[in-house]
Design a protein around this motif. Structure first.
Motif, PDB file in Angstrom:
ATOM      1  N   LYS A 118       1.132  -1.029  -0.058  1.00  0.00           N
ATOM      2  CA  LYS A 118      -0.126   0.043   0.199  1.00  0.00           C
ATOM      3  C   LYS A 118       0.884   1.049  -0.008  1.00  0.00           C
ATOM      4  O   LYS A 118       0.301   2.354  -0.098  1.00  0.00           O
ATOM      5  N   HIS A 119       2.223   1.162   0.325  1.00  0.00           N
ATOM      6  CA  HIS A 119       3.115   2.204   0.093  1.00  0.00           C
ATOM      7  C   HIS A 119       3.708   2.409  -1.174  1.00  0.00           C
ATOM      8  O   HIS A 119       4.411   3.305  -1.356  1.00  0.00           O
ATOM      9  N   TYR A 120       3.205   1.870  -2.020  1.00  0.00           N
ATOM     10  CA  TYR A 120       3.556   2.041  -3.414  1.00  0.00           C
ATOM     11  C   TYR A 120       2.226   2.214  -4.246  1.00  0.00           C
ATOM     12  O   TYR A 120       1.172   2.552  -3.818  1.00  0.00           O
ATOM     13  N   ASN A 121       2.445   2.771  -5.664  1.00  0.00           N
ATOM     14  CA  ASN A 121       1.429   2.983  -6.636  1.00  0.00           C
ATOM     15  C   ASN A 121       0.855   1.707  -7.039  1.00  0.00           C
ATOM     16  O   ASN A 121       1.433   1.202  -8.085  1.00  0.00           O
ATOM     17  N   CYS A 122      -0.161   1.265  -6.674  1.00  0.00           N
ATOM     18  CA  CYS A 122      -0.513  -0.389  -6.821  1.00  0.00           C
ATOM     19  C   CYS A 122      -1.010   0.087  -8.307  1.00  0.00           C
ATOM     20  O   CYS A 122      -1.059  -1.014  -9.241  1.00  0.00           O
ATOM     21  N   ARG A 123      -1.733   0.985  -8.711  1.00  0.00           N
ATOM     22  CA  ARG A 123      -2.403   1.175 -10.155  1.00  0.00           C
ATOM     23  C   ARG A 123      -1.134   0.959 -11.261  1.00  0.00           C
ATOM     24  O   ARG A 123      -1.515   0.352 -11.918  1.00  0.00           O
ATOM     25  N   ALA A 124      -0.080   1.859 -10.918  1.00  0.00           N
ATOM     26  CA  ALA A 124       0.930   1.697 -11.611  1.00  0.00           C
ATOM     27  C   ALA A 124       1.669   0.354 -11.924  1.00  0.00           C
ATOM     28  O   ALA A 124       1.824   0.055 -13.121  1.00  0.00           O
ATOM     29  N   TRP A 125       1.966  -0.425 -10.940  1.00  0.00           N
ATOM     30  CA  TRP A 125       2.256  -1.651 -10.848  1.00  0.00           C
ATOM     31  C   TRP A 125       1.611  -2.641 -11.588  1.00  0.00           C
ATOM     32  O   TRP A 125       1.850  -3.373 -12.446  1.00  0.00           O
ATOM     33  N   GLY A 126      -0.155  -2.388 -11.241  1.00  0.00           N
ATOM     34  CA  GLY A 126      -0.970  -3.199 -12.113  1.00  0.00           C
ATOM     35  C   GLY A 126      -1.045  -2.951 -13.541  1.00  0.00           C
ATOM     36  O   GLY A 126      -1.019  -4.094 -14.369  1.00  0.00           O
ATOM     37  N   LEU A 127      -0.570  -1.714 -14.070  1.00  0.00           N
ATOM     38  CA  LEU A 127      -0.674  -1.431 -15.391  1.00  0.00           C
ATOM     39  C   LEU A 127       0.617  -2.097 -16.124  1.00  0.00           C
ATOM     40  O   LEU A 127       0.497  -2.514 -17.327  1.00  0.00           O
ATOM     41  N   LEU A 128       1.574  -2.027 -15.432  1.00  0.00           N
ATOM     42  CA  LEU A 128       2.928  -2.653 -15.636  1.00  0.00           C
ATOM     43  C   LEU A 128       2.818  -3.994 -16.278  1.00  0.00           C
ATOM     44  O   LEU A 128       3.099  -4.658 -16.943  1.00  0.00           O
ATOM     45  N   ILE A 129       2.103  -4.765 -15.058  1.00  0.00           N
ATOM     46  CA  ILE A 129       2.156  -6.324 -15.189  1.00  0.00           C
ATOM     47  C   ILE A 129       1.062  -6.644 -16.500  1.00  0.00           C
ATOM     48  O   ILE A 129       1.240  -7.378 -17.415  1.00  0.00           O
ATOM     49  N   LEU A 130      -0.027  -5.706 -16.803  1.00  0.00           N
ATOM     50  CA  LEU A 130      -0.944  -6.052 -17.567  1.00  0.00           C
ATOM     51  C   LEU A 130      -0.446  -5.807 -19.059  1.00  0.00           C
ATOM     52  O   LEU A 130      -0.400  -6.625 -19.783  1.00  0.00           O
ATOM     53  N   ARG A 131       0.379  -4.627 -19.121  1.00  0.00           N
ATOM     54  CA  ARG A 131       1.192  -4.371 -20.272  1.00  0.00           C
ATOM     55  C   ARG A 131       2.155  -5.242 -20.630  1.00  0.00           C
ATOM     56  O   ARG A 131       2.139  -5.777 -21.993  1.00  0.00           O
ATOM     57  N   VAL A 132       3.004  -5.760 -19.838  1.00  0.00           N
ATOM     58  CA  VAL A 132       3.969  -6.731 -20.292  1.00  0.00           C
ATOM     59  C   VAL A 132       3.130  -8.180 -20.580  1.00  0.00           C
ATOM     60  O   VAL A 132       3.898  -8.625 -21.627  1.00  0.00           O
TER      61      VAL A 132
END
Length: 209
Positions: free
Chosen positions: A3-17
């Protein structure tokens, strides 16, 4: 904790890759057997040049997705390819089953998600684009919007410290304590989760880097 990180940005990274890897594999499969690909397209009543365009868009576009370059435009192209596949080939098979179009529909939706929401973190596009280096749009008339994949080109939030990347990092109800009026920035969302680090006001730890 996450929760101390930007979960939305990490989620988009995973989806994109993941999307990128899938399209690279399918694109190479077509390129590696181009004669068969052209024949298959002909059986659907589609011209040969579309077989070449589709194969290379999938392969090169997949690489671009993994790298995070041109994701907005590439996502639209992927969505078009999947829409054609659904209506020309899979629609009669229904949504589920061996001949269903659920996989194509999922790729279509996921590709559009990246086009609309942006590439997430670790994307090269925003870093090398002259208008959006570092993911921060520098221009209200970004000439390379399709290339950088930025979701905040031309918005008031470009100049707002608390709304980098288009996401307001302080709660709408306590914007004053963060020194930024989220609504004035043009932001339509709040990413601050009122966690322990922010219980006495936003600490800015969730700002897009």
């Amino acid at each position: 904790m996450m929760k101390h990180y930007n979960c939305r940005a990490w989620g988009l990274l995973i989806l994109r890759v993941v999307i990128g890897v899938i399209f690279i594999a399918h694109g190479w499969q077509k390129i590696d057997n181009m004669a068969g690909t052209v024949g298959f397209f002909a059986s659907l009543g589609l011209p040969a040049f579309l077989a070449y365009v589709t194969a290379w868009v999938e392969f090169i576009g997949g690489i671009a997705f993994v790298l995070g370059v041109g994701t907005k435009l590439t996502g639209y192209l992927f969505a078009i390819i999947m829409a054609v596949a659904i209506f020309k080939l899979k629609l009669v098979g229904g949504l589920t089953g061996a001949k269903g179009y659920e996989f194509e529909l999922l790729l279509l939706a996921a590709s559009l998600c990246i086009s609309f929401a942006g590439p997430g973190i670790f994307a090269l596009g925003p870093k090398i684009c002259p208008c959006c280096r570092g993911g921060k749009c520098k221009s209200t008339g970004c000439a390379c919007h399709m290339f950088c994949g930025s979701t905040n080109c031309g918005g008031k939030n470009c100049a707002c410290n608390m709304c980098k990347g288009g996401d307001c990092t302080c709660m709408m109800t306590s914007a004053a304590s963060c020194g930024c009026d989220c609504k004035a920035c043009g932001s339509n969302m709040s990413t601050c989760d009122n966690c322990e680090m922010c219980k006495n006001g936003c600490t800015k730890h969730e700002i897009h880097q």
